[in-house]
Design a protein around this motif. Structure first.
Motif, PDB file in Angstrom:
ATOM      1  N   ASP A   2       0.817  -1.223   0.000  1.00 16.18           N
ATOM      2  CA  ASP A   2       0.000   0.000   0.000  1.00 16.18           C
ATOM      3  C   ASP A   2       0.848   1.270   0.000  1.00 16.18           C
ATOM      4  N   LYS A   3       2.022   1.219   0.639  1.00 15.74           N
ATOM      5  CA  LYS A   3       2.727   2.481   0.910  1.00 15.74           C
ATOM      6  C   LYS A   3       4.066   2.622   0.193  1.00 15.74           C
ATOM      7  N   LEU A   4       4.595   1.517  -0.332  1.00 15.67           N
ATOM      8  CA  LEU A   4       5.985   1.589  -0.832  1.00 15.67           C
ATOM      9  C   LEU A   4       6.079   1.268  -2.310  1.00 15.67           C
ATOM     10  N   SER A   5       5.050   1.603  -3.054  1.00 15.49           N
ATOM     11  CA  SER A   5       5.077   1.277  -4.494  1.00 15.49           C
ATOM     12  C   SER A   5       5.544   2.461  -5.341  1.00 15.49           C
ATOM     13  N   SER A   6       5.928   3.568  -4.663  1.00 13.29           N
ATOM     14  CA  SER A   6       6.363   4.743  -5.456  1.00 13.29           C
ATOM     15  C   SER A   6       7.710   5.283  -4.977  1.00 13.29           C
ATOM     16  N   LEU A   7       8.574   4.374  -4.582  1.00 11.52           N
ATOM     17  CA  LEU A   7       9.900   4.809  -4.124  1.00 11.52           C
ATOM     18  C   LEU A   7      10.751   5.198  -5.337  1.00 11.52           C
ATOM     19  N   PRO A   8      11.769   6.035  -5.126  1.00  6.39           N
ATOM     20  CA  PRO A   8      12.686   6.347  -6.238  1.00  6.39           C
ATOM     21  C   PRO A   8      13.265   5.042  -6.797  1.00  6.39           C
ATOM     22  N   SER A   9      13.391   4.924  -8.100  1.00  2.00           N
ATOM     23  CA  SER A   9      13.753   3.631  -8.711  1.00  2.00           C
ATOM     24  C   SER A   9      15.130   3.133  -8.263  1.00  2.00           C
ATOM     25  N   HIS A  10      16.044   4.086  -7.923  1.00  2.00           N
ATOM     26  CA  HIS A  10      17.393   3.653  -7.505  1.00  2.00           C
ATOM     27  C   HIS A  10      17.428   3.222  -6.043  1.00  2.00           C
ATOM     28  N   CYS A  11      16.348   3.561  -5.324  1.00  5.56           N
ATOM     29  CA  CYS A  11      16.340   3.325  -3.869  1.00  5.56           C
ATOM     30  C   CYS A  11      16.323   1.828  -3.568  1.00  5.56           C
ATOM     31  N   ILE A  12      17.102   1.430  -2.579  1.00  4.45           N
ATOM     32  CA  ILE A  12      17.105   0.022  -2.139  1.00  4.45           C
ATOM     33  C   ILE A  12      15.962  -0.151  -1.148  1.00  4.45           C
ATOM     34  N   LEU A  13      15.187  -1.221  -1.341  1.00 10.19           N
ATOM     35  CA  LEU A  13      14.112  -1.543  -0.392  1.00 10.19           C
ATOM     36  C   LEU A  13      14.496  -2.833   0.338  1.00 10.19           C
ATOM     37  N   THR A  57       9.659 -15.154   2.834  1.00 12.48           N
ATOM     38  CA  THR A  57       9.049 -15.421   1.519  1.00 12.48           C
ATOM     39  C   THR A  57       8.057 -14.341   1.110  1.00 12.48           C
ATOM     40  N   GLU A  58       7.073 -14.087   1.954  1.00  9.63           N
ATOM     41  CA  GLU A  58       6.026 -13.132   1.591  1.00  9.63           C
ATOM     42  C   GLU A  58       6.550 -11.692   1.546  1.00  9.63           C
ATOM     43  N   PRO A  59       7.323 -11.224   2.538  1.00 10.86           N
ATOM     44  CA  PRO A  59       7.826  -9.842   2.462  1.00 10.86           C
ATOM     45  C   PRO A  59       8.718  -9.600   1.246  1.00 10.86           C
ATOM     46  N   VAL A  60       9.588 -10.562   0.895  1.00 11.76           N
ATOM     47  CA  VAL A  60      10.463 -10.363  -0.282  1.00 11.76           C
ATOM     48  C   VAL A  60       9.603 -10.312  -1.547  1.00 11.76           C
ATOM     49  N   LYS A  61       8.598 -11.180  -1.588  1.00 10.75           N
ATOM     50  CA  LYS A  61       7.687 -11.199  -2.760  1.00 10.75           C
ATOM     51  C   LYS A  61       6.950  -9.857  -2.859  1.00 10.75           C
ATOM     52  N   ALA A  62       6.481  -9.366  -1.705  1.00 10.58           N
ATOM     53  CA  ALA A  62       5.741  -8.088  -1.706  1.00 10.58           C
ATOM     54  C   ALA A  62       6.656  -6.935  -2.130  1.00 10.58           C
ATOM     55  N   MET A  63       7.913  -6.961  -1.676  1.00 15.09           N
ATOM     56  CA  MET A  63       8.839  -5.876  -2.044  1.00 15.09           C
ATOM     57  C   MET A  63       9.150  -5.917  -3.536  1.00 15.09           C
ATOM     58  N   LEU A  64       9.332  -7.131  -4.071  1.00 17.65           N
ATOM     59  CA  LEU A  64       9.623  -7.255  -5.502  1.00 17.65           C
ATOM     60  C   LEU A  64       8.454  -6.776  -6.352  1.00 17.65           C
ATOM     61  N   GLU A  65       7.235  -7.013  -5.856  1.00 16.47           N
ATOM     62  CA  GLU A  65       6.037  -6.580  -6.615  1.00 16.47           C
ATOM     63  C   GLU A  65       5.825  -5.070  -6.506  1.00 16.47           C
ATOM     64  N   ALA A  66       6.142  -4.527  -5.318  1.00 15.40           N
ATOM     65  CA  ALA A  66       5.828  -3.098  -5.100  1.00 15.40           C
ATOM     66  C   ALA A  66       6.898  -2.172  -5.667  1.00 15.40           C
ATOM     67  N   HIS A  67       8.146  -2.666  -5.741  1.00 11.39           N
ATOM     68  CA  HIS A  67       9.270  -1.788  -6.078  1.00 11.39           C
ATOM     69  C   HIS A  67      10.061  -2.359  -7.255  1.00 11.39           C
ATOM     70  N   SER A  68      10.425  -1.478  -8.177  1.00 11.32           N
ATOM     71  CA  SER A  68      11.141  -1.955  -9.385  1.00 11.32           C
ATOM     72  C   SER A  68      12.658  -1.906  -9.188  1.00 11.32           C
ATOM     73  N   GLY A  69      13.100  -1.287  -8.098  1.00 12.30           N
ATOM     74  CA  GLY A  69      14.549  -1.133  -7.868  1.00 12.30           C
ATOM     75  C   GLY A  69      15.129  -2.284  -7.047  1.00 12.30           C
ATOM     76  N   PRO A  70      16.326  -2.054  -6.452  1.00 16.95           N
ATOM     77  CA  PRO A  70      17.003  -3.115  -5.681  1.00 16.95           C
ATOM     78  C   PRO A  70      16.178  -3.542  -4.470  1.00 16.95           C
ATOM     79  N   VAL A  71      16.136  -4.857  -4.247  1.00 23.82           N
ATOM     80  CA  VAL A  71      15.349  -5.405  -3.118  1.00 23.82           C
ATOM     81  C   VAL A  71      16.176  -6.462  -2.402  1.00 23.82           C
TER      82      VAL A  71
END
Ligand SMILES: C=C(O[C@@H]1C=C(C(=O)O)C=C[C@H]1O)C(=O)O
Length: 379
Positions: free
Chosen positions: A165-176, A184-198
């Motif tokens: 809900d809250k972290l899908s618009s981070l700067p693309s270079h930003c590491i999440l 499993t679930e948090p890494v999956k959610a981060m990969l879906e929400a953020h296009s940058g490094p995870v």
């Protein structure tokens, strides 16, 4: 006690006091030298924990102790306790900042204890750290501007929802990154929400550790690992050991390492409560091993019930592991109820064979722990 005995004791105790005061002066001198080592390491970006140095030093001191008819274990115990103090001293000196041009670090949930520890370590390493908690979301967009690293450390029960809900618009270079105790679930959610490094991290320690020396941080790679390699180097400089694992493998292990372990402690405490046990009386009669047992169970109930509920309820599969434990407990109980001592001994031997060399190793390790428990007694 006659006068001569009293006088003899007083004189000797005075001499011991003098030796102990010299020990204090030496401790102060050693801590000053350790702080200077910390400053050198800070400049060179070296880890505070140097296992080879420790092993070599302990071996030499043990040999020297033996030649002086002093217990080698005594000097090792003293030095290991001193080294724990060293890590705190070196931490306070600060750490080399591996990533100079990072921008801000934003810790979501930074007012929590684990977030606070990572905030402290990052600040000691020269990073600009902002925290963002449940009442700060109105200014979140501004906080995330210029962020180079966002770390999520909120209760497990809201982690994935918050990421989505809250972290899908981070700067693309930003590491999440996250610090959640399931991956499993948090890494999956981060990969879906953020296009940058995870990257998913799991610090295998509580927030009350004084330093990260000798601690373990599990690393579950997500995306663009080259972009966050500096973060892993920074954690190693803090003294921690990194263990890389696939999220699924990590979570499977956590069913035993965390969920079942904490559930068993909960049930042990529940049983004492339901049996209306007299803890004070139990302590009077307790052996060091039972006192350690009580301590490990009691500490659970001094902490957040929601935290442990989250850990235990995090994975549905944990129920299977706990169910298996109950089945095995019931089987062992049936041997006891049947008075089948031979079957119990046979099962004991089978498990002992399975433990193999780990059994004597754990006996040696636990002996030192039990002696420490006894040392702490003041009555
Ligand atoms: C002081 C140092 O840092 C740490 C603390 C040590 C100690 O207290 O003796 C030894 C090795 C390191 O783990 C060092 O690296 O020499």
């Amino acid at each position: 006690m006659n006068e001569k005995t009293t006088s003899d004791l007083e004189n000797l105790r005075g001499l011991i006091d003098g030796v102990d005061q010299q020990l204090l002066l030496l401790l102060r001198k050693r801590l000053d030298l350790v702080a200077q080592v910390g400053a050198v390491k800070h400049g060179a970006g070296l880890p505070i924990y140097a296992p080879q140095r420790e092993a070599a030093m302990l071996a030499k001191r043990r040999d020297e102790a033996k030649k002086m008819d002093v217990s080698p274990q005594l000097i090792e115990d003293i030095l290991r306790r001193l080294m724990r103090e060293s890590y705190l001293n070196e931490k306070d000196v600060g750490f080399k900042q591996i990533k100079q041009d990072l921008g801000n670090v934003v810790i979501v949930g930074g007012e929590g204890k684990l977030g606070g520890l990572f905030s402290q370590m990052l600040v000691l390493s020269g990073y600009q750290v902002k925290t963002l908690d449940k009442n700060d979301w109105a200014s979140a967009a501004q906080t995330f501007e210029g962020a180079g690293l966002v770390i999520v450390t909120v209760p497990i029960s809201i982690t994935c929802e918050l990421i989505r809900d809250k972290l899908s618009s981070l700067p693309s270079h930003c590491i999440l990154a996250d610090l959640t105790s399931v991956k499993t679930e948090p890494v999956k959610a981060m990969l879906e929400a953020h296009s940058g490094p995870v990257v998913g991290l799991h610090p295998m320690f509580g927030p009350d550790v004084g330093s990260l020396a000798k601690q373990v941080v599990v690393v579950c790679h997500g995306r663009d690992s080259d972009k966050y390699q500096w973060l892993l180097e920074q954690i190693k400089i803090w003294g921690a050991r990194l263990v890389e694992a696939e999220p699924e493998k990590h979570d499977k292990a956590m069913q035993l390492v965390q969920a079942m372990r904490h559930f068993s402690s909960f049930v042990y405490g529940l049983n004492l409560y339901k049996e209306e046990a007299d803890i004070g009386s139990l302590l009077q009669f307790s052996s060091p091993i039972y006192r350690l047992e009580l301590a490990m169970v009691g500490r659970l109930f001094a902490q957040s019930p929601e935290l442990y509920a989250d850990i235990i309820f995090a994975q549905k599969e944990s129920m299977d592991a706990i169910g298996d434990y109950l089945d095995n407990y019931s089987h062992a109980l049936s041997l006891l109820q049947a008075g089948d001592r031979d079957a119990f001994v046979a099962q004991f031997k089978e498990v002992a064979q399975w433990f193999g060399d780990f059994a004597p190793q754990f006996q040696r390790e636990s002996r030192a722990m039990l002696q420490s428990v006894n040392d702490m007694k003041t009555d």
